[in-house]
Each structure stands twice: as structure tokens, then as C-alpha cells.
Design an enzyme around this catalytic site. Structure first.
Site, PDB file in Angstrom:
ATOM      1  N   HIS A  84     -28.602   5.056  25.414  1.00 60.63           N
ATOM      2  CA  HIS A  84     -29.677   6.052  25.581  1.00 60.63           C
ATOM      3  C   HIS A  84     -30.855   5.516  26.393  1.00 60.63           C
ATOM      4  O   HIS A  84     -31.216   6.056  27.441  1.00 60.63           O
ATOM      5  CB  HIS A  84     -30.249   6.453  24.207  1.00 60.63           C
ATOM      6  CG  HIS A  84     -29.268   6.941  23.210  1.00 60.63           C
ATOM      7  ND1 HIS A  84     -28.752   8.208  23.228  1.00 60.63           N
ATOM      8  CD2 HIS A  84     -28.725   6.345  22.112  1.00 60.63           C
ATOM      9  CE1 HIS A  84     -27.941   8.380  22.198  1.00 60.63           C
ATOM     10  NE2 HIS A  84     -27.897   7.259  21.503  1.00 60.63           N
TER      11      HIS A  84
HETATM   12  C1  BDR Z   1     -32.551   7.299  20.173  1.00 58.89           C
HETATM   13  O1  BDR Z   1     -32.676   6.928  18.805  1.00 58.89           O
HETATM   14  C2  BDR Z   1     -32.431   5.551  18.640  1.00 58.89           C
HETATM   15  O2  BDR Z   1     -31.449   5.356  17.697  1.00 58.89           O
HETATM   16  C3  BDR Z   1     -32.069   4.985  19.999  1.00 58.89           C
HETATM   17  O3  BDR Z   1     -32.682   3.730  20.182  1.00 58.89           O
HETATM   18  C4  BDR Z   1     -32.577   6.022  20.976  1.00 58.89           C
HETATM   19  O4  BDR Z   1     -33.908   5.735  21.363  1.00 58.89           O
HETATM   20  C5  BDR Z   1     -31.298   8.134  20.347  1.00 58.89           C
HETATM   21  O5  BDR Z   1     -31.367   9.276  19.564  1.00 58.89           O
END
Ligand code: BDR
Ligand code: CA
Length: 313
Positions: free
Chosen positions: A243
Site C-alpha cells: 500500500h
Molecule cells: C493501510 O493500513 C495499514 O495496515 C497499512 O500500513 C496501510 O497504510 C492499508 O489499509
């Protein structure tokens, strides 16, 4: 090209860690002024420590790391150890960091940096809940028009939710903070799950990190190996979404991403849909556009960039 001055606001998290490494490996495009840690994937005591571990892994003990808010503006903290493990960086064995945490509060670092630098020169890159950014905007509204841009990871439209059926984790954890940021008038570029769920690790992509033969390459491979198991089970996908590196990749190669400039508002009142990013993708309202909401990424080019840059460290 002059390097863009940025502050990374983060809750590491394996994917946050890869994003920080990508920024540190890209000095032509990115001048990292500092890192502000926020409570999110794991509590603040761990996220600030993890940010320092990552800087040390990149050989960059000089990057100032600050601790920001330890809880959302109005709610109790929700964490994601079920995804990231107990430390937030589960996977490889990690050393204790020795570089110090700076004494200034992260929110005050955001405020003083934006006041001290020319207007429109500093880009904020939030990779976790938006608590620190919103707290800074509330405490010092004069900084809001000085922010050049915010490029953040958060939200979802077509992919809907990952922490609830309706909401993505970063926005869900502190919807009031997200609401402040999305209403701030600062130009926003948003990397939602719609994009990040297309930036999936695969065996050849993880093998390429490992084949770099460097410590950062090995760490990235082991972090993604750990992080993958959750998404493989949940979505039946081949790998895990990276992400947060999408935010940094956008600063380096914006042409990898496509999206729409649309209105995006945050649900703060409903318990059922708390933290939903209500994105007017189809422009069915006359609400004023406030965000460039991304929808697609060239995943092969994204992983090529990531592997090539991590290989520099
Ligand atoms: C986001 O939530 C976290 O778990 C990850 O680091 C990312 O920023 C994804 O939903
Ligand atoms: Ca994150």
C-alpha cells in the site's frame, strides 16, 4: 529536477517501512525533512521505534524522527497486529535502534517546518491514520495554506473496506482527523485500496528483492513474506498489497498512476460505515472536487522502480 521536500507521517508497518526505504533511496526526487510517527498499525511506542529501525537499515541515522499522537482525536485506538504482527515489523529479526528519537512532538515539528519553509514548498505524505496532520491543522490553522500538497494512502471506493465492510484501516482509525484533512482545501492525492490492491507481491517480485543480495533487499523480501500470509488467506490473492510505497512512487513517477479529480467526503457519524470514503467517482453530485482519487497503477513498472531503488541502499 529539484528534489521535493517531504515529511513522511507513518505507523510502520512493513509496507510503511518499504515506503520509507524507497524515499531514502531516491534523493534526486525526494528530500526527506523528517518522519513523524503516529499510532496506527501498532501503538506509538512501537511505530516511532520502527521508523528509527528503518532509517538505520538505510544507513540514515541523520533523518530526524519524531513521536506524534498516541491516539486518534476523539476515539480509542484500533490497531492491526493481526496483519503486521506484534511489533508491526514482524518477519525478520530486527536490531534495537540506537539513533535517538527527537524531543520535539511530531505535531510541533510539522507546524514549525511548515512555518519556517517557504509556502508551497513542503509536501506531506501520510501513510497511517491522519491524526498528526489534523492535530497540526487544528493547533496552527495558518500552516494549512502553506502545504504544497498531501499525497496519502487511505480510503477505498470500488474495493470498499479492509477493516470493516465499508472502511479502509487508515481512515477508519481516525475518521474525524480524515474529515479535517479532506475538508482542509489542501490539494490531495489519494492512494486508496482500489490502487494498492493492484500493487500485489508475487513470488518473482519478492524473489527480485531477495536477489539484490543486500540487507535492505533481504528485509523487504522477509517483510513481504510475512505480510502476505494475511491477504492470501483473506482475498485468496497471489500476494500482498504494498500500500504505502504507492505514495512515494507517485512522487517519483506520477505517470504510473491514473485517477480522477473528484469530491471525497468522510463518514464520521454512522457506526456501520464509519470511516468510509464517499468518493463521487461517477460525478453524480455537484459537490466540489477536493481530491485526485487514484484508480489504477502500472504494477510491473511500480515493482521495477521499487526493486531498482531498494537495490541502491
Ligand atoms: C493501510 O493500513 C495499514 O495496515 C497499512 O500500513 C496501510 O497504510 C492499508 O489499509
Ligand atoms: Ca501505514
Amino acid at each position: 529536477m529539484t528534489a521535493r521536500q517531504i515529511i513522511i507521517d507513518t505507523d510502520p508497518g512493513q509496507d510503511d517501512a518499504v515506503a520509507i526505504l524507497l524515499a531514502l533511496a531516491s534523493p534526486e526526487e525526494i528530500d526527506l525533512l523528517g518522519i513523524t510517527a503516529v499510532a496506527g498499525n501498532v501503538p506509538l511506542a512501537l511505530t516511532q521505534k520502527n521508523a528509527r529501525i528503518v532509517c538505520e537499515l538505510a544507513g540514515r541515522r541523520d533523518v530526524p524522527v519524531f513521536a506524534g499522537c498516541d491516539a486518534p482525536l476523539k476515539r480509542g485506538l484500533v490497531t492491526a497486529e493481526h496483519v503486521h504482527g506484534k511489533t508491526g515489523l514482524d518477519g525478520p529479526a530486527l536490531p534495537e535502534p540506537t539513533m535517538p528519537l527527537r524531543g520535539q512532538h511530531g505535531v510541533d515539528f510539522l507546524i514549525s517546518t511548515l512555518r519556517d519553509r517557504p509556502a508551497d514548498s513542503v509536501t506531506l505524505c501520510p501513510l497511517g491514520p491522519l491524526t498528526n496532520i489534523a492535530a497540526a491543522f487544528v493547533k496552527a490553522p495558518d500552516i494549512i495554506p502553506r502545504v504544497a500538497e498531501i499525497v496519502l494512502m487511505g480510503g477505498a471506493y470500488f474495493e470498499v473496506g479492509n477493516i470493516t465492510p465499508a472502511a479502509e484501516f487508515n481512515i477508519y482509525v481516525d475518521p474525524e482527523a480524515a474529515d479535517i484533512v479532506f475538508r482542509s482545501g489542501v490539494p490531495l492525492t489519494v492512494m486508496p485500496l482500489d490502487v494498492t490492491h493492484k500493487a500485489l507481491t508475487t513470488k518473482p517480485r519478492v524473489d527480485a528483492f531477495r536477489a539484490l543480495g543486500t540487507e535492505p533487499g533481504r528485509m523487504v523480501a522477509e517483510w513481504t513474506d510475512f505480510f502476505e500470509r494475511f491477504d492470501k488467506e483473506k482475498y485468496g490473492s497471489e500476494g500482498a498489497p504494498l500500500h504505502d510505497p504507492c505514495v512515494i512512487a507517485h512522487l517519483i513517477q506520477p505517470w504510473l498512476f491514473t485517477g480522477r479529480h473528484i469530491n471525497v467526503e468522510i463518514e464520521t457519524t454512522s457506526e456501520l460505515t464509519r470511516g468510509m470514503t464517499v468518493a463521487d467517482w461517477w460525478r453524480v453530485t455537484d459537490r466540489i472536487p477536493n481530491a485526485t482519487f487514484m484508480g489504477d497503477v502500472d504494477a510491473d513498472a511500480f515493482f521495477d522502480l521499487l526493486t531498482q531503488r531498494i537495490g541502491r541502499l
